[in-house]
Design a protein around this motif. Structure first.
Motif, mmCIF file in Angstrom:
data_model
loop_
_atom_site.group_PDB
_atom_site.id
_atom_site.type_symbol
_atom_site.label_atom_id
_atom_site.label_comp_id
_atom_site.label_asym_id
_atom_site.label_seq_id
_atom_site.Cartn_x
_atom_site.Cartn_y
_atom_site.Cartn_z
ATOM 1 N N SER A 44 0.700 -1.228 0.220
ATOM 2 C CA SER A 44 0.059 0.345 -0.058
ATOM 3 C C SER A 44 1.090 1.435 0.043
ATOM 4 O O SER A 44 0.564 2.184 -0.702
ATOM 5 N N VAL A 45 1.932 1.585 0.786
ATOM 6 C CA VAL A 45 2.952 2.425 0.530
ATOM 7 C C VAL A 45 3.497 2.519 -0.697
ATOM 8 O O VAL A 45 3.308 3.697 -1.223
ATOM 9 N N MET A 46 3.746 1.468 -1.429
ATOM 10 C CA MET A 46 4.294 1.721 -2.764
ATOM 11 C C MET A 46 3.367 2.175 -3.774
ATOM 12 O O MET A 46 3.487 2.976 -4.630
ATOM 13 N N HIS A 47 2.018 1.648 -3.721
ATOM 14 C CA HIS A 47 0.993 1.777 -4.413
ATOM 15 C C HIS A 47 0.530 3.251 -4.607
ATOM 16 O O HIS A 47 0.249 3.950 -5.763
ATOM 17 N N TYR A 48 0.795 4.218 -3.566
ATOM 18 C CA TYR A 48 0.309 5.543 -3.544
ATOM 19 C C TYR A 48 1.480 6.376 -3.640
ATOM 20 O O TYR A 48 1.376 7.737 -3.830
ATOM 21 N N ALA A 49 2.813 5.704 -3.764
ATOM 22 C CA ALA A 49 3.989 6.689 -4.029
ATOM 23 C C ALA A 49 4.892 5.821 -5.066
ATOM 24 O O ALA A 49 6.137 5.632 -4.564
ATOM 25 N N PRO A 50 4.280 5.629 -6.253
ATOM 26 C CA PRO A 50 5.084 4.643 -7.316
ATOM 27 C C PRO A 50 6.263 5.177 -7.555
ATOM 28 O O PRO A 50 7.289 4.520 -8.064
ATOM 29 N N ASP A 51 6.506 6.435 -7.842
ATOM 30 C CA ASP A 51 7.800 7.093 -8.039
ATOM 31 C C ASP A 51 8.817 7.378 -6.895
ATOM 32 O O ASP A 51 10.039 7.865 -7.245
ATOM 33 N N ALA A 52 8.521 6.950 -5.572
ATOM 34 C CA ALA A 52 9.428 7.290 -4.557
ATOM 35 C C ALA A 52 10.432 6.394 -4.407
ATOM 36 O O ALA A 52 10.482 5.092 -5.102
ATOM 37 N N ARG A 53 11.383 6.560 -3.520
ATOM 38 C CA ARG A 53 12.680 5.733 -3.455
ATOM 39 C C ARG A 53 12.586 5.254 -1.918
ATOM 40 O O ARG A 53 13.031 6.101 -1.033
ATOM 41 N N PHE A 54 12.181 4.078 -1.606
ATOM 42 C CA PHE A 54 12.016 3.633 -0.347
ATOM 43 C C PHE A 54 13.156 2.678 0.204
ATOM 44 O O PHE A 54 13.573 1.976 -0.571
ATOM 45 N N ARG A 55 13.500 2.943 1.481
ATOM 46 C CA ARG A 55 14.342 1.868 1.857
ATOM 47 C C ARG A 55 13.435 1.220 3.243
ATOM 48 O O ARG A 55 13.128 1.839 4.177
ATOM 49 N N PHE A 56 13.205 0.093 2.909
ATOM 50 C CA PHE A 56 12.220 -0.530 4.132
ATOM 51 C C PHE A 56 13.169 -1.301 5.050
ATOM 52 O O PHE A 56 13.958 -2.293 4.784
ATOM 53 N N ILE A 57 13.086 -0.951 6.417
ATOM 54 C CA ILE A 57 13.951 -1.403 7.527
ATOM 55 C C ILE A 57 12.842 -2.269 8.365
ATOM 56 O O ILE A 57 12.075 -1.738 8.915
ATOM 57 N N ILE A 58 13.380 -3.570 8.276
ATOM 58 C CA ILE A 58 12.343 -4.562 8.967
ATOM 59 C C ILE A 58 13.068 -5.364 10.040
ATOM 60 O O ILE A 58 13.987 -6.080 10.116
ATOM 61 N N LEU A 59 12.983 -4.904 11.356
ATOM 62 C CA LEU A 59 13.292 -5.379 12.379
ATOM 63 C C LEU A 59 12.580 -6.692 12.709
ATOM 64 O O LEU A 59 11.073 -6.520 12.995
ATOM 65 N N HIS A 60 13.150 -7.804 12.851
ATOM 66 C CA HIS A 60 12.247 -9.161 12.896
ATOM 67 C C HIS A 60 12.831 -10.328 13.626
ATOM 68 O O HIS A 60 14.027 -10.149 14.096
ATOM 69 N N ILE A 61 11.884 -11.372 13.837
ATOM 70 C CA ILE A 61 12.403 -12.648 14.267
ATOM 71 C C ILE A 61 11.857 -13.635 13.685
ATOM 72 O O ILE A 61 10.749 -13.650 13.398
ATOM 73 N N ASP A 62 12.573 -14.461 13.040
ATOM 74 C CA ASP A 62 11.858 -15.852 12.667
ATOM 75 C C ASP A 62 11.276 -15.498 11.315
ATOM 76 O O ASP A 62 10.633 -16.305 10.971
ATOM 77 N N VAL A 63 11.801 -14.753 10.536
ATOM 78 C CA VAL A 63 11.436 -14.459 9.177
ATOM 79 C C VAL A 63 12.378 -14.857 8.012
ATOM 80 O O VAL A 63 13.572 -14.225 8.046
ATOM 81 N N ASP A 64 12.281 -16.295 7.721
ATOM 82 C CA ASP A 64 13.329 -16.792 6.869
ATOM 83 C C ASP A 64 13.809 -16.117 5.627
ATOM 84 O O ASP A 64 12.781 -15.331 5.237
ATOM 85 N N THR A 65 14.653 -16.491 4.934
ATOM 86 C CA THR A 65 15.370 -15.922 3.544
ATOM 87 C C THR A 65 14.394 -16.214 2.727
ATOM 88 O O THR A 65 14.344 -15.358 1.611
ATOM 89 N N ALA A 66 13.484 -17.380 2.401
ATOM 90 C CA ALA A 66 12.565 -17.659 1.549
ATOM 91 C C ALA A 66 11.521 -16.487 1.538
ATOM 92 O O ALA A 66 10.943 -16.031 0.656
ATOM 93 N N MET A 67 11.001 -16.323 2.777
ATOM 94 C CA MET A 67 9.748 -15.074 3.100
ATOM 95 C C MET A 67 10.479 -13.775 2.675
ATOM 96 O O MET A 67 9.776 -12.883 1.946
ATOM 97 N N GLN A 68 11.668 -13.676 3.176
ATOM 98 C CA GLN A 68 12.267 -12.382 2.811
ATOM 99 C C GLN A 68 12.235 -12.256 1.005
ATOM 100 O O GLN A 68 12.008 -10.936 0.749
ATOM 101 N N ALA A 69 12.730 -12.970 0.510
ATOM 102 C CA ALA A 69 12.773 -13.056 -0.996
ATOM 103 C C ALA A 69 11.438 -12.755 -1.666
ATOM 104 O O ALA A 69 11.202 -12.082 -2.440
#
Length: 317
Positions: A44-69
């Motif tokens: 939803s963030v990207m949908h309303y600002a499609p031309d913006a440059r985002f860096r998403f910082i995700i503090l997490h636990i147990d989110v495996d690399t497959a889900m990240q991808a």
């Protein structure tokens, strides 16, 4: 059946190099149970600002690399920073109700966010964005350490008296515009974490209470449209909302506070449809609907309910 008539989401401009001054930092704190809902927020963030440059910082636990991808594939033009929260990064926390230790993760931004992160927008997982967030990022905080929206469910006077803070106001921590440089300089989130460790069960709203304690009187009140909480959509108190809390226009960020999350079968919220519209922009819509038992008929009813309330809100004086 979409009710929000915007252009299709397009990839943001490439931001794969070291972030520049025009890159927008957006942060989350999440465990594996809520990561699919964070994906919906990102969409939803990207949908309303499609031309913006985002860096998403995700503090997490147990989110495996497959889900990240899978999540990164949704936003090929954005930068992702996955910071796993260790046992020593934040205090221990006994899960209770719909609160888990992940509620503390926003406090980890002080230590775990990239060193060049100066201003960051923190978003909870139980929200949906329905407008461009860049105007929010441009808000002048003045001498304040963050911007937030008042929480109508908490008695600020009682909170201030309980902790010896004096008169003041109490904010909801689900959407925070943070001056991370000032926070780091004064260790405000570290102090909040220490407060949680010391008082824990005496804090009904966990790290939100701790943040209000550490930042008391040092936050800027934002327009309630940036954190439209359940009480603003469905007043549940005997006393009417104050003028400052009434939504005079359509919300820009909807926050599904409380236990009735929009992905739970039978839960009620007049704007639940907007969550499902955001999820439809991710690869997780079908599995969430199947897991939660929210079928097509239920979503159709949400859509009709949404149309009635959304049009009424837009027509308010």
């Amino acid at each position: 059946m979409s009710a929000v008539l915007d252009a299709d989401m397009r990839p943001a401009s490439s931001a794969m190099q070291m972030p520049a001054s025009d890159v927008i930092d957006v942060a989350f704190g999440v465990d594996k149970n809520y990561i699919v809902h964070v994906a919906a927020v990102i969409a939803s963030v990207m949908h309303y600002a499609p031309d913006a440059r985002f860096r998403f910082i995700i503090l997490h636990i147990d989110v495996d690399t497959a889900m990240q991808a899978r999540i990164e594939a949704m936003a090929p033009g954005a930068v992702f920073v996955w910071a796993e929260v260790g046992d020593d990064d934040l205090p221990p926390f006994a899960d209770r109700g719909h609160f888990s230790r992940a509620t503390l993760f926003r406090l980890g931004l002080e230590k775990l966010a990239p060193a060049d992160c100066g201003r960051v927008l923190y978003l909870d997982a139980d929200i949906t964005v329905v407008s461009d967030v860049r105007p929010l990022l441009r808000v002048d905080l003045g001498a304040n350490v963050m911007g937030a929206v008042h929480d109508p469910n908490v008695d600020a006077a009682a909170f201030g008296e309980r902790w010896g803070l004096g008169a003041g106001h109490y904010f909801n921590a689900g959407i925070l515009l943070i001056d991370l440089e000032r926070v780091r300089a004064e260790r405000l989130f570290s102090k909040a974490a220490d407060f949680v460790a010391k008082h824990d069960r005496d804090l009904p709203w966990n790290d939100q209470d701790a943040l209000n304690w550490s930042c008391w009187g040092r936050w800027l009140k934002l327009d309630p449209a940036w954190n439209a909480q359940r009480a603003m959509a469905i007043p549940s108190h005997d006393e009417p909302l104050s003028d400052a809390m009434k939504l005079r226009s359509r919300p820009r960020i909807i926050h599904f506070t409380g236990g009735d999350k929009p992905w739970i079968a039978g839960a009620y919220h007049p704007w639940s449809w907007l969550y499902w519209e955001s999820v439809a922009r991710t690869p997780f819509a079908a599995e969430i609907a199947a897991k939660q038992g929210v079928g097509a008929l239920a979503r159709f009813k949400m859509w009709l309910r949404f149309l009635r309330r959304w049009r009424w809100l837009s027509a308010r004086p």
